[in-house]
Design a protein around this motif. Structure first.
Motif, PDB file in Angstrom:
ATOM      1  N   ARG A  20     101.709  21.638  62.957  1.00 13.42           N
ATOM      2  CA  ARG A  20     102.115  20.774  61.848  1.00 13.42           C
ATOM      3  C   ARG A  20     103.181  21.450  60.997  1.00 13.42           C
ATOM      4  O   ARG A  20     104.143  20.805  60.561  1.00 13.42           O
ATOM      5  N   SER A  78      88.203  26.495  57.933  1.00 10.39           N
ATOM      6  CA  SER A  78      88.175  25.114  57.471  1.00 10.39           C
ATOM      7  C   SER A  78      89.272  24.293  58.141  1.00 10.39           C
ATOM      8  O   SER A  78      89.068  23.124  58.501  1.00 10.39           O
ATOM      9  N   LEU A  79      90.439  24.890  58.337  1.00 10.56           N
ATOM     10  CA  LEU A  79      91.531  24.193  59.022  1.00 10.56           C
ATOM     11  C   LEU A  79      91.174  23.946  60.481  1.00 10.56           C
ATOM     12  O   LEU A  79      91.457  22.874  61.031  1.00 10.56           O
ATOM     13  N   ARG A  80      90.542  24.905  61.100  1.00 12.19           N
ATOM     14  CA  ARG A  80      90.180  24.763  62.514  1.00 12.19           C
ATOM     15  C   ARG A  80      89.184  23.626  62.736  1.00 12.19           C
ATOM     16  O   ARG A  80      89.246  22.929  63.743  1.00 12.19           O
ATOM     17  N   THR A  81      88.264  23.468  61.807  1.00  6.24           N
ATOM     18  CA  THR A  81      87.232  22.436  61.968  1.00  6.24           C
ATOM     19  C   THR A  81      87.673  21.079  61.451  1.00  6.24           C
ATOM     20  O   THR A  81      86.922  20.107  61.555  1.00  6.24           O
ATOM     21  N   GLY A  82      88.866  20.996  60.855  1.00  6.35           N
ATOM     22  CA  GLY A  82      89.364  19.727  60.375  1.00  6.35           C
ATOM     23  C   GLY A  82      88.860  19.324  59.013  1.00  6.35           C
ATOM     24  O   GLY A  82      89.063  18.170  58.592  1.00  6.35           O
ATOM     25  N   GLN A  83      88.197  20.235  58.285  1.00  2.00           N
ATOM     26  CA  GLN A  83      87.744  19.893  56.931  1.00  2.00           C
ATOM     27  C   GLN A  83      88.912  19.642  55.994  1.00  2.00           C
ATOM     28  O   GLN A  83      88.785  18.923  55.010  1.00  2.00           O
ATOM     29  N   CYS A  84      90.047  20.269  56.286  1.00  2.00           N
ATOM     30  CA  CYS A  84      91.232  20.053  55.465  1.00  2.00           C
ATOM     31  C   CYS A  84      92.463  20.094  56.361  1.00  2.00           C
ATOM     32  O   CYS A  84      92.427  20.653  57.465  1.00  2.00           O
ATOM     33  N   THR A  85      93.530  19.471  55.917  1.00  2.00           N
ATOM     34  CA  THR A  85      94.775  19.441  56.679  1.00  2.00           C
ATOM     35  C   THR A  85      95.729  20.546  56.245  1.00  2.00           C
ATOM     36  O   THR A  85      96.697  20.858  56.947  1.00  2.00           O
ATOM     37  N   LYS A 112      98.738  26.052  57.013  1.00  2.00           N
ATOM     38  CA  LYS A 112      98.683  24.799  57.761  1.00  2.00           C
ATOM     39  C   LYS A 112      98.476  25.133  59.237  1.00  2.00           C
ATOM     40  O   LYS A 112      98.815  26.233  59.673  1.00  2.00           O
ATOM     41  N   PRO A 113      97.975  24.175  60.031  1.00  2.00           N
ATOM     42  CA  PRO A 113      98.015  24.374  61.484  1.00  2.00           C
ATOM     43  C   PRO A 113      99.464  24.602  61.920  1.00  2.00           C
ATOM     44  O   PRO A 113     100.392  23.951  61.410  1.00  2.00           O
TER      45      PRO A 113
END
Length: 405
Positions: free
Chosen positions: A197, A133-140, A193-194
């Motif tokens: 970031r 989900s983080l990789r696809t940008g669905q969540c930060t 988190k990414p």
């Protein structure tokens, strides 16, 4: 509440009332509602709060920065079984499938809110889903968690009837006396988190998830029978997703529970995948210490891996009856059990496996955190301001900090 069965009159369990009621005010659930809510939810909320505090992150600021996802591994709903009312007489709320949603509600997190049920692989599957989900940008940012409490006799009765529980207290992964798993209870949570970031925010980074894979055995001879080819595909897919070769992995935290057939199969698969290495692959299992926490077992495994990163050494797997140099019979002689602490070759990259008897397979590649520069410690005393909602909680917090220091 001791519970007995007619199997020779032997006691098979003693169950606590009011589980999760010893932390008033920390769950975020109104006092008049809490007694009817699944104890897994109440303790999960306290665990997520502790996770955010450990990361020095305020939930409101995290939520304001973008959608925060919640992914919770769970497979048992004991609270809804045989309990029409809570201890105070109010109707019980069968919310075992709502664990993630309660966290999202209490902390005002607006990203994906999913309960992941992949059997005993649920915890690690929740982490893998959060990373996707983080990789696809669905969540930060994302909270991944797992919960496993044994709250009703039917839980253990089912496992016993399926032949999964150990008959002996000596049953351990990789032991000659392995005849099943010893159940464990636990709740765990991590904040993800990414990496860029997290570094920019100055967060304490304990590890980096390089890649992973989540698969299923598909159709096997019998339901619940493992599929070695699909298991090998899962391990290789995780390495490919991480962009790493087999030589880059320094250790494997195995899924091994003490179920001899599945443990041997995992070793054979690891032997095929890592068979060309110049030295046998170090492996271990935390479940000989914690027991098998089923849906939350992946978080016990991750905790062990993070401890190894912090200490810069491999931790032992206690198996008193393994002889020789620790080389295991499975894996074609290319796999060895870590039986004592080792600091000669601390691993930087680790493979973590979590497999379910229902066919769910998850493998994650976890890497040690990048080196960070820290300011020199100041000379003399340091003032640490503490805060909490009540004087009682403040005292608890101060005592925990003192014990940690």
């Amino acid at each position: 509440r001791p519970v007995r069965t007619d199997r020779g009159g032997a006691s098979v369990g003693a169950y606590l009332d009011d589980v999760g009621d010893d932390e008033p005010g920390e769950s975020g659930i109104p006092d008049d509602t809490a007694p009817a809510v699944d104890p897994q939810e109440r303790l999960l909320l306290a665990t997520v709060r502790a996770c955010l505090e450990n990361a020095a992150v305020r939930a409101d600021r995290l939520a304001a920065a973008g959608p925060v996802g919640v992914f919770t591994g769970a497979m048992w709903h004991d609270h809804a079984r045989g309990r029409d009312t809570a201890p105070d007489g109010t109707a019980a709320v069968p919310t075992g499938t709502g664990l993630a949603h309660r966290v999202s509600h209490v902390f005002d997190f607006s990203g994906p809110s999913l309960v992941v049920d992949s059997g005993c692989a649920s915890g690690l599957a929740a982490v893998e889903a959060a990373v996707r989900s983080l990789r696809t940008g669905q969540c930060t940012a994302a909270v991944a968690a797992g919960a496993n409490l044994v709250l009703d006799p039917s839980h253990l009765e089912f496992l016993a009837q399926a032949g999964l529980l150990a008959e002996s207290a000596d049953s351990r992964p990789f032991s000659d006396r392995s005849d099943g798993w010893i159940p464990g209870e636990g709740i765990g949570a991590v904040l993800l988190k990414p990496l860029a970031r997290a570094l920019a925010d100055g967060d304490p980074v304990h590890a980096v998830v390089r890649g992973g894979a989540c698969r299923h055995s598909g159709r096997t001879r019998d339901y619940g029978m493992p599929g070695p080819e699909r298991l090998e595909e899962t391990v290789r897919a995780a390495l490919a997703d991480a962009g790493l070769s087999v030589d880059a992995i320094g250790y494997v935290e195995t899924s091994a529970t003490g179920a001899a057939l599945n443990d041997a199969l995992e070793l054979d698969v690891l032997g095929r995948v890592f068979g060309d290495r110049p030295r046998p692959l170090p492996v271990g299992s935390v479940k000989g210490v914690l027991g098998h926490m089923e849906a939350a077992s992946g978080f016990g495994q991750l905790a062990r891996v993070l401890a190894q990163f912090r200490r810069g050494r491999l931790l032992p797997t206690p198996v008193p009856d393994t002889g020789g140099d620790g080389t295991l019979a499975g894996g074609g002689g290319r796999v060895r059990l870590v039986r004592a602490e080792e600091d000669a070759h601390p691993p930087r990259r680790v493979l973590v496996n979590s497999f379910a008897g229902t066919g769910g397979y998850v493998s994650l590649v976890v890497e040690a955190p990048p080196p960070r520069t820290t300011a020199p410690a100041p000379d003399g005393p340091v003032t640490l301001p503490l805060s909490a909602d009540t004087p009682t909680e403040l005292t608890r917090y101060a005592l925990r900090l003192a014990a940690f220091l």
